[in-house]
Structures are given as C-alpha cells and as structure tokens.
Design a protein around this motif. Sequence first.
Motif, PDB file in Angstrom:
ATOM      1  N   ASP A   1      -9.919  10.345  -7.132  1.00  0.00           N
ATOM      2  CA  ASP A   1      -9.706   9.374  -8.289  1.00  0.00           C
ATOM      3  C   ASP A   1     -10.125  10.032  -9.503  1.00  0.00           C
TER       4      ASP A   1
ATOM      5  N   GLU B   1      -8.629   1.728   4.184  1.00  0.00           N
ATOM      6  CA  GLU B   1      -8.128   0.118   4.370  1.00  0.00           C
ATOM      7  C   GLU B   1      -8.144  -0.274   6.007  1.00  0.00           C
TER       8      GLU B   1
ATOM      9  N   GLN C   1       1.380   6.772  -6.750  1.00  0.00           N
ATOM     10  CA  GLN C   1       0.417   7.632  -7.094  1.00  0.00           C
ATOM     11  C   GLN C   1       0.544   9.236  -6.810  1.00  0.00           C
TER      12      GLN C   1
ATOM     13  N   ILE D   1       0.969   4.201  -2.872  1.00  0.00           N
ATOM     14  CA  ILE D   1       0.721   5.642  -2.507  1.00  0.00           C
ATOM     15  C   ILE D   1       1.757   6.624  -2.950  1.00  0.00           C
TER      16      ILE D   1
ATOM     17  N   ARG E   1       0.878  -1.232   0.066  1.00  0.00           N
ATOM     18  CA  ARG E   1       0.084   0.092  -0.036  1.00  0.00           C
ATOM     19  C   ARG E   1       0.817   1.163   0.046  1.00  0.00           C
TER      20      ARG E   1
ATOM     21  N   ARG F   1      -6.228   6.838   1.453  1.00  0.00           N
ATOM     22  CA  ARG F   1      -5.763   5.303   1.099  1.00  0.00           C
ATOM     23  C   ARG F   1      -5.646   4.486   2.100  1.00  0.00           C
ATOM     24  N   LYS F   2      -4.764   4.975   3.176  1.00  0.00           N
ATOM     25  CA  LYS F   2      -4.344   4.326   4.285  1.00  0.00           C
ATOM     26  C   LYS F   2      -5.481   3.923   5.481  1.00  0.00           C
TER      27      LYS F   2
ATOM     28  N   TYR G   1      -5.530  12.780  -0.140  1.00  0.00           N
ATOM     29  CA  TYR G   1      -5.441  11.285  -0.920  1.00  0.00           C
ATOM     30  C   TYR G   1      -4.681  10.232  -0.331  1.00  0.00           C
ATOM     31  N   ARG G   2      -3.405  10.546   0.260  1.00  0.00           N
ATOM     32  CA  ARG G   2      -2.587   9.702   1.123  1.00  0.00           C
ATOM     33  C   ARG G   2      -3.143   9.132   2.006  1.00  0.00           C
TER      34      ARG G   2
ATOM     35  N   LEU H   1     -12.576   9.436  -1.748  1.00  0.00           N
ATOM     36  CA  LEU H   1     -11.432   8.996  -2.386  1.00  0.00           C
ATOM     37  C   LEU H   1     -11.846   8.891  -3.817  1.00  0.00           C
TER      38      LEU H   1
END
Length: 209
Positions: free
Chosen positions: A202, A154, A129, A126, A122, A150-151, A146-147, A198
């Motif tokens: 995207d 999940e 990206q 990241i 992951r 993403r974490k 965004y960073r 998110l």
Amino acid sequence: MDETILVVDDSPFIVEGLATILSRKGYTPVSSLGGDECLKILRTIIPDLILLDIMMEPMDGWETLEKIRENPVTKEIPVLMFSAKKITPAEAQEHSMNIDDFVSKPVSPSQLLDSIQRIFSRRNDITLQTLAAQNKGIDPAVIDEYRALRKNVEVDRNLLVVLKASSGLDIPGREVPREDVDAIRNLEDKIYRSERRLREIDDLLVKTA
C-alpha cells in the motif's frame, strides 16, 4: 443486481431454500445437487460465485473445490464454503488459499447475503486497485501478490474467528488439543505477516501515485 450464483448441496431442501433467498435479493441462482452435478454445470455455465457445501456424498465440498481450482476455466470463480460441520484447523490451513469465505450452518439470510456482498465488493475493489497499479507501472508480480493478499487476509481473519469459537480457545478453563492451538497460532502469525506485507505494498502504491 444480476449476478449468477451456483448453489451446491446434496440436500434438495437446502438448495431450494437458498435459491429462494438469493432470488428475492435479485441474484440468479442455479441449483446443483452435489459435486458431480456442479462440475457438469460448470462445463456450460460460468457463475459469478459458487456457494458450496462441505458435507456432501459421494464427492464432498473440498474435493469439488479442488477440481474447480484445477480447471483453468473455473479456477478464478469465487467460492463461498458453508457447512454444519465445524471446520477444523487442519482444513483451514489446507484450504484457506482456495476459498473466498466460509459460513457455518444454520446460516441466517442476512449473514449469507452479507458474506456474498462482501466477496463481490472485495473483488470489485481489487480490480480497481489492480488497474490503478498497472497504470502506474507497478511490477506485475507485486500486483499479483497484492491481489492474493487482499483476499487471503480477509478470509484468514474470518476463519480465525470461526476456529476460535469452535475450539473454545477463548473460554477460560477449556482444554484445547495442542495441535489445534498450534494451528490457530500459526494462522494468527500468517495474518500478521500478510497484513505487514500488505501495508508495504500500500505504501508503494501511494509513493508512486
């Protein structure tokens, strides 16, 4: 692989066992018998990941985690929490932003290694990206958001599964304290909002490709 993993637990037996598992998989384990020793080690070694037990004395895992995140030098190190104690909804709400995953003891070697690999994969994704977004001139604030999303998405998904299982919420007829139900529902709402945002980011990244 040659990633260094700091294993923190006040049980020498558990530390030794986890270090053996990690060594066999190609990682470089560093052993720590408690929170105080962990913080001392971090003054000289910056590991790629910290495997941190919750139930320790005199400094428990949550307090150790807080001190890790307070230090500018160590605050970005991924932390995988593990414990034989069931994590409570209150703990999940308070600490989910600061952890990178959670596994319950007894943890199988495959489960532990899968979680570790998931964290590394992951973070690598990241990073790629983020570099792509920076090259496209995306607002740095949006990239930071965004960073984090993403974490957090999940981690929250995993915590939701753990909380539902430990509370028995999905078991017909099981009486679950109202505060636990509310905390789980709040986490579900948080995941929904985070996933929606998110997707928006995207879409922005695609449009600026």
